[in-house]
Design a protein around this motif. Structure first.
Motif, PDB file in Angstrom:
ATOM      1  N   LEU A  46       0.877  -1.166   0.000  1.00 46.96           N
ATOM      2  CA  LEU A  46       0.000   0.000   0.000  1.00 46.96           C
ATOM      3  C   LEU A  46       0.915   1.216   0.000  1.00 46.96           C
ATOM      4  CD1 LEU A  46      -1.472   2.362   1.899  1.00 46.96           C
ATOM      5  CD2 LEU A  46      -2.844   1.218   0.175  1.00 46.96           C
ATOM      6  N   VAL A  47       0.842   2.027  -1.034  1.00 48.64           N
ATOM      7  CA  VAL A  47       1.757   3.152  -1.184  1.00 48.64           C
ATOM      8  C   VAL A  47       0.985   4.456  -1.290  1.00 48.64           C
ATOM      9  CG1 VAL A  47       3.591   1.780  -2.257  1.00 48.64           C
ATOM     10  CG2 VAL A  47       1.841   2.830  -3.696  1.00 48.64           C
ATOM     11  N   ARG A  48       1.624   5.525  -0.883  1.00 55.36           N
ATOM     12  CA  ARG A  48       1.022   6.843  -1.054  1.00 55.36           C
ATOM     13  C   ARG A  48       1.406   7.364  -2.444  1.00 55.36           C
ATOM     14  NH1 ARG A  48       5.254  10.331  -0.143  1.00 55.36           N
ATOM     15  NH2 ARG A  48       6.965   9.440   1.073  1.00 55.36           N
ATOM     16  N   ALA A  49       0.556   8.172  -3.023  1.00 56.99           N
ATOM     17  CA  ALA A  49       0.760   8.625  -4.393  1.00 56.99           C
ATOM     18  C   ALA A  49       0.105   9.986  -4.590  1.00 56.99           C
ATOM     19  CB  ALA A  49       0.197   7.607  -5.382  1.00 56.99           C
ATOM     20  N   ARG A  50       0.305  10.514  -5.775  1.00 62.81           N
ATOM     21  CA  ARG A  50      -0.316  11.780  -6.170  1.00 62.81           C
ATOM     22  C   ARG A  50      -0.989  11.590  -7.526  1.00 62.81           C
ATOM     23  NH1 ARG A  50       3.389  16.924  -7.411  1.00 62.81           N
ATOM     24  NH2 ARG A  50       3.819  15.626  -9.225  1.00 62.81           N
ATOM     25  N   PHE A  51      -2.237  12.022  -7.610  1.00 65.08           N
ATOM     26  CA  PHE A  51      -3.030  11.880  -8.827  1.00 65.08           C
ATOM     27  C   PHE A  51      -3.278  13.288  -9.359  1.00 65.08           C
ATOM     28  CE2 PHE A  51      -6.980  11.309 -11.220  1.00 65.08           C
ATOM     29  CZ  PHE A  51      -6.807  10.077 -11.850  1.00 65.08           C
ATOM     30  N   GLU A  52      -2.683  13.600 -10.511  1.00 64.79           N
ATOM     31  CA  GLU A  52      -2.742  14.962 -11.053  1.00 64.79           C
ATOM     32  C   GLU A  52      -3.565  14.985 -12.339  1.00 64.79           C
ATOM     33  OE1 GLU A  52       0.249  18.662 -12.252  1.00 64.79           O
ATOM     34  OE2 GLU A  52       1.066  16.718 -11.616  1.00 64.79           O
ATOM     35  N   VAL A  53      -4.704  15.645 -12.281  1.00 67.34           N
ATOM     36  CA  VAL A  53      -5.556  15.813 -13.465  1.00 67.34           C
ATOM     37  C   VAL A  53      -4.963  16.911 -14.339  1.00 67.34           C
ATOM     38  CG1 VAL A  53      -7.859  16.386 -14.289  1.00 67.34           C
ATOM     39  CG2 VAL A  53      -7.582  15.091 -12.159  1.00 67.34           C
ATOM     40  N   HIS A  54      -4.824  16.626 -15.613  1.00 70.97           N
ATOM     41  CA  HIS A  54      -4.149  17.542 -16.525  1.00 70.97           C
ATOM     42  C   HIS A  54      -4.998  18.765 -16.867  1.00 70.97           C
ATOM     43  CE1 HIS A  54      -1.719  13.836 -18.051  1.00 70.97           C
ATOM     44  NE2 HIS A  54      -1.370  14.219 -16.842  1.00 70.97           N
ATOM     45  N   ASP A  55      -4.296  19.813 -17.179  1.00 71.50           N
ATOM     46  CA  ASP A  55      -4.936  21.050 -17.622  1.00 71.50           C
ATOM     47  C   ASP A  55      -5.225  20.957 -19.124  1.00 71.50           C
ATOM     48  OD1 ASP A  55      -5.924  23.579 -17.649  1.00 71.50           O
ATOM     49  OD2 ASP A  55      -4.013  24.597 -17.282  1.00 71.50           O
ATOM     50  N   ALA A  56      -6.127  21.779 -19.587  1.00 75.93           N
ATOM     51  CA  ALA A  56      -6.411  21.951 -21.014  1.00 75.93           C
ATOM     52  C   ALA A  56      -6.817  20.651 -21.698  1.00 75.93           C
ATOM     53  CB  ALA A  56      -5.192  22.557 -21.716  1.00 75.93           C
ATOM     54  N   LEU A  57      -7.627  19.835 -21.018  1.00 77.79           N
ATOM     55  CA  LEU A  57      -8.155  18.634 -21.660  1.00 77.79           C
ATOM     56  C   LEU A  57      -9.188  19.035 -22.712  1.00 77.79           C
ATOM     57  CD1 LEU A  57      -8.772  16.276 -18.591  1.00 77.79           C
ATOM     58  CD2 LEU A  57      -6.924  16.137 -20.279  1.00 77.79           C
ATOM     59  N   PRO A  58      -9.356  18.224 -23.753  1.00 79.23           N
ATOM     60  CA  PRO A  58     -10.452  18.487 -24.698  1.00 79.23           C
ATOM     61  C   PRO A  58     -11.787  18.548 -23.962  1.00 79.23           C
ATOM     62  CG  PRO A  58      -8.957  16.829 -25.569  1.00 79.23           C
ATOM     63  CD  PRO A  58      -8.531  17.072 -24.158  1.00 79.23           C
ATOM     64  N   GLU A  59     -12.676  19.366 -24.434  1.00 79.59           N
ATOM     65  CA  GLU A  59     -13.947  19.615 -23.760  1.00 79.59           C
ATOM     66  C   GLU A  59     -14.709  18.320 -23.479  1.00 79.59           C
ATOM     67  OE1 GLU A  59     -16.718  21.821 -21.829  1.00 79.59           O
ATOM     68  OE2 GLU A  59     -14.866  22.588 -22.726  1.00 79.59           O
ATOM     69  N   ARG A  60     -14.634  17.380 -24.362  1.00 77.55           N
ATOM     70  CA  ARG A  60     -15.374  16.120 -24.224  1.00 77.55           C
ATOM     71  C   ARG A  60     -15.024  15.394 -22.933  1.00 77.55           C
ATOM     72  NH1 ARG A  60     -17.906  12.018 -26.896  1.00 77.55           N
ATOM     73  NH2 ARG A  60     -17.126   9.880 -26.716  1.00 77.55           N
ATOM     74  N   TYR A  61     -13.789  15.584 -22.444  1.00 72.96           N
ATOM     75  CA  TYR A  61     -13.319  14.802 -21.300  1.00 72.96           C
ATOM     76  C   TYR A  61     -13.373  15.580 -19.985  1.00 72.96           C
ATOM     77  CZ  TYR A  61     -11.658  11.814 -25.035  1.00 72.96           C
ATOM     78  OH  TYR A  61     -11.600  11.011 -26.142  1.00 72.96           O
ATOM     79  N   ARG A  62     -13.866  16.809 -20.019  1.00 69.85           N
ATOM     80  CA  ARG A  62     -13.911  17.620 -18.794  1.00 69.85           C
ATOM     81  C   ARG A  62     -15.198  17.327 -18.030  1.00 69.85           C
ATOM     82  NH1 ARG A  62     -12.195  23.516 -21.241  1.00 69.85           N
ATOM     83  NH2 ARG A  62     -10.398  22.807 -22.461  1.00 69.85           N
ATOM     84  N   VAL A  63     -15.202  16.198 -17.371  1.00 71.51           N
ATOM     85  CA  VAL A  63     -16.389  15.713 -16.669  1.00 71.51           C
ATOM     86  C   VAL A  63     -15.984  15.243 -15.271  1.00 71.51           C
ATOM     87  CG1 VAL A  63     -18.154  13.899 -16.624  1.00 71.51           C
ATOM     88  CG2 VAL A  63     -17.591  15.037 -18.783  1.00 71.51           C
ATOM     89  N   GLY A  64     -16.769  15.584 -14.263  1.00 70.29           N
ATOM     90  CA  GLY A  64     -16.553  15.061 -12.916  1.00 70.29           C
ATOM     91  C   GLY A  64     -15.167  15.349 -12.386  1.00 70.29           C
TER      92      GLY A  64
END
Length: 691
Positions: A46-64
């Motif tokens: 069990l490890v600690r991590a960082r989840f980074e959502v990218h900037d400037a995604l295509p509009e179709r994927y900008r959900v939730g």
């Protein structure tokens, strides 16, 4: 949110089937060991991590979760599906739990928890389509698995009714992997993508090629080699592991699409986030226990990412019921984490253990100090005390004598990588200030890199003893004005001789002797309890250097401005230390004093008094480690990230606990409570230079 169950055409029979699958799963768990997970019971870490959502995604994927750029702390659990021996083919799992995720979640009982789960496996497809198929499989599995046999009746049914799925089933658990960190994972089943029907997604997690630079040769692989591969990469090599998190999104969410996880989707992918696992020491009892206490379910999610399809409906019931059974058997409450737990993974005592028996007066003193240290960390953009210093890497060779009590760390001949940091306790940026000096040593496992938290910290200061006796006295001193401190010295709450001895006429960090002041509990391999103190001296064993002359008076002040005639550079101590490490032979001896536990036990025995040194004739110093420094640490980010905590220690060493703020042991006890909070504040501030 529209009813996704309508898309799967779920009927009464399927609803009954879900209950039947749940009952079989719970019966299987009760028949083996209900403390273990029903599936994926063997963890690799069990490890600690960082989840980074990218900037400037295509509009179709900008959900939730992916609506805009964001960074979430996360926990990631890697596992085997069923095999206890990693050398056997199997399905392998990756469960990701994001923390700090705002918004109401789907499951009512955890609706307000700020977490979001992803459940993935290292096969792109699942071998069951419908609830009725799941019932047939579980009935046959319950009969065949205890005998170590395959579900032949279910395979025969597939051959007759779904022949294309036979190969999917037979190949499902056939993966052999070199490392969990170098393995791709898939969600297999679909999830909603948005709050309206019609659009669904699957998840993919793809490892970076750099996640596998030192594979374990096949001939050297043992039954736990997948965990060993993670330890080798994250701990010994101190390398990070990175994964791309990708989406497949489609708008034709018919029942045929949703309820057929046996086929891959042949549609484009979009990279939407990066999962980074930093270098870390994760294979510790506390972290392993924390990981096994976590529950993962794909239904712990935002509504925009609701699991869809019949297999996910089965999971909803089975995962929650299995978790309740398991936590009931282990007597560990089901609770969602907040992401801060990782800061105490390699601490000897948990926060609960540290605070369980302290009285209200102690709690009040600690709360006030916590607030003060947090404020100082914010003001200084760094450590509240000991802010400025210099550090170096090296090795510590254990030279404990042959008759030293057997234990899990101090074994003659063992070599530990170390980082040693010197600093000025008064937190003044000017090395010419009149102040004390300090030394802290961070130990790492043999062969490991010196990046990360290490497993043992020893914190020391100049002077054989502290100038106050308890945490209440220390708090009084901290919150007093300079004039009030002079009065406290006159009253002997601040002890004049001890404070004077903590000062040094400072010439070089390497010329001083450093002491822990507080003692520690030392428990040897047969359970005998003793108390110990440590000191660090120059390898030449020369006399104490740099003591103020007889005319010096501290007047109750822990540090003072530089004298006007001091023409040295403002960072001369730090530059001198760096220069010596680069061009000289910087060596120390770490020594230990030991004394037996008092009889009868006494929670406030004089041996705990930090203002009094132990008699060196009765309790002589014993050479424990030879330390040689070989490389200066000059990167400011690395120095700022480094933290030292007296509660970070191996099993044989622990902090004596107090119940009252007036007990001698309350000082070390309170440090272990306050330091992590101040560290969290410090982590969120800009770093000062040369710290």
């Amino acid at each position: 949110m529209e009813n996704w169950e309508n898309v799967s055409a779920l009927g009464t029979g399927a609803t009954n089937g879900i209950a039947e699958v749940e009952a079989i799963q719970l019966a299987l768990m009760r028949g083996t060991d209900p403390r273990l997970r029903g599936q994926h019971s063997k963890p690799h870490g069990l490890v600690r991590a960082r989840f980074e959502v990218h900037d400037a995604l295509p509009e179709r994927y900008r959900v939730g979760l992916f609506a805009g750029p964001a960074v979430f702390d996360a926990y990631v659990r890697f596992s085997n599906g069923a095999a206890r021996d990693d050398r056997q083919p199997d399905i392998h799992g990756m469960a990701i739990k994001l923390t700090g995720v705002p918004g109401r979640k789907i499951l009512d009982e955890e609706a307000l928890a700020e977490t979001h789960d992803f459940i993935l496996a290292d096969n792109p497809v699942f071998f069951i389509r419908m609830v009725e198929d799941y019932v047939r499989f579980m009935e046959d599995f319950a009969r065949s698995a205890p005998q170590g046999k395959p579900p032949t009746a279910f395979i025969a049914w597939l051959q007759q009714h779904r022949p294309a799925d036979v190969a999917v089933l037979l190949n499902f658990r056939q993966q052999m992997r070199e490392s969990p960190l170098a393995t791709p994972f898939w969600s297999q089943v679909p999830y909603a993508f948005g709050t309206g029907e019609g659009t669904v997604s699957r998840y993919l997690v793809i490892p970076s090629p750099d996640n596998l630079v030192d594979p374990i040769p096949e001939a050297e692989r043992g039954e736990h080699y997948l965990r060993e591969a993670m330890v080798r990469h994250l701990t010994f090599r101190a390398r990070s592991a990175r994964f791309d998190f990708l989406l497949q999104v489609r708008d034709d969410a018919t029942a045929a699409v949703i309820d057929d996880p046996t086929v891959e989707w042949d549609i484009p992918t979009q990279r939407v986030a990066t999962l980074t696992i930093p270098p870390q020491t994760f294979d510790s009892p506390r972290q392993n226990a924390f990981g096994e206490g976590l529950s993962f379910t794909p239904w712990h999610a935002l509504p925009e990412h609701q699991p869809v399809g019949q297999i996910n409906l089965v999971r909803r019931a089975v995962y929650v019921a299995s978790s309740r059974l398991r936590h009931g058997a282990t007597d560990v409450p089901r609770a969602e984490p907040d992401g801060t737990e990782s800061r105490s993974f390699n601490m000897r005592l948990s926060h609960e253990e540290l605070t369980a028996n302290i009285d209200d007066d102690f709690k009040e003193v600690v709360a006030r100090l916590q607030k003060t240290f947090d404020a100082l960390a914010t003001i200084k953009n760094g450590r509240a005390t000991h802010t400025f210093g210099a550090a170096a890497r090296g090795e510590a060779l254990c030279i404990a004598p042959a008759d030293f009590p057997a234990n899990d760390v101090f074994a003659a001949g063992t070599v530990y990588p170390v980082v040693l940091r010197h600093s000025s306790p008064g937190a003044r940026p000017d090395d010419r200030a009149r102040d004390g000096m300090a030394a802290s040593i961070k130990f790492f496992e043999p062969g490991a890199s010196t990046d990360g938290e290490g497993f043992y910290d020893i914190l020391m200061n100049a002077g054989r003893q502290l100038f106050v006796r308890s945490i209440r006295d220390f708090s009084t001193f901290v919150h007093a004005s300079p004039d009030e401190r002079r009065i406290l010295e006159q009253r002997d709450l601040i002890r004049r001789h001890q404070l004077r001895e903590a000062y040094r006429i400072r010439g070089s960090f390497t010329e001083c002797r450093y002491h822990t002041w507080m003692c520690f509990v030392f428990t040897d391999a047969v359970g005998t309890l003793r108390y110990v103190r440590f000191r660090l001296i120059n390898h030449d064993c020369g006399p104490e250097r740099g003591l103020p002359n007889a005319a010096f008076r501290a007047e109750g002040q822990p540090s003072m401005d530089a004298l006007p005639d001091d023409q040295r550079a403002a960072d001369f101590l730090r530059q001198d230390f760096i220069y010596r490490v680069k061009h000289s032979d910087v060596r120390y001896l770490l020594q230990i004093q030991m004394r037996d536990a008092p009889t009868p036990p006494d929670i406030n025995h004089e041996l705990f008094d930090p203002s009094q040194p132990w008699n060196e004739v009765w309790f002589p110093w014993i050479d424990l480690f030879q330390i040689r420094l070989t490389e200066s640490v000059e990167d400011n980010e690395t120095l700022s990230r480094m933290d030292m905590n007296p509660n970070r220690s191996p099993q044989c060493i622990s902090i004596p606990l107090a119940t009252s703020p007036d007990h001698y042991a309350s000082l070390g006890h309170a440090r272990a409570i306050v330091y992590p909070g101040a560290r969290r504040v410090r982590a969120g501030t800009p770093n000062p230079q040369n710290n």
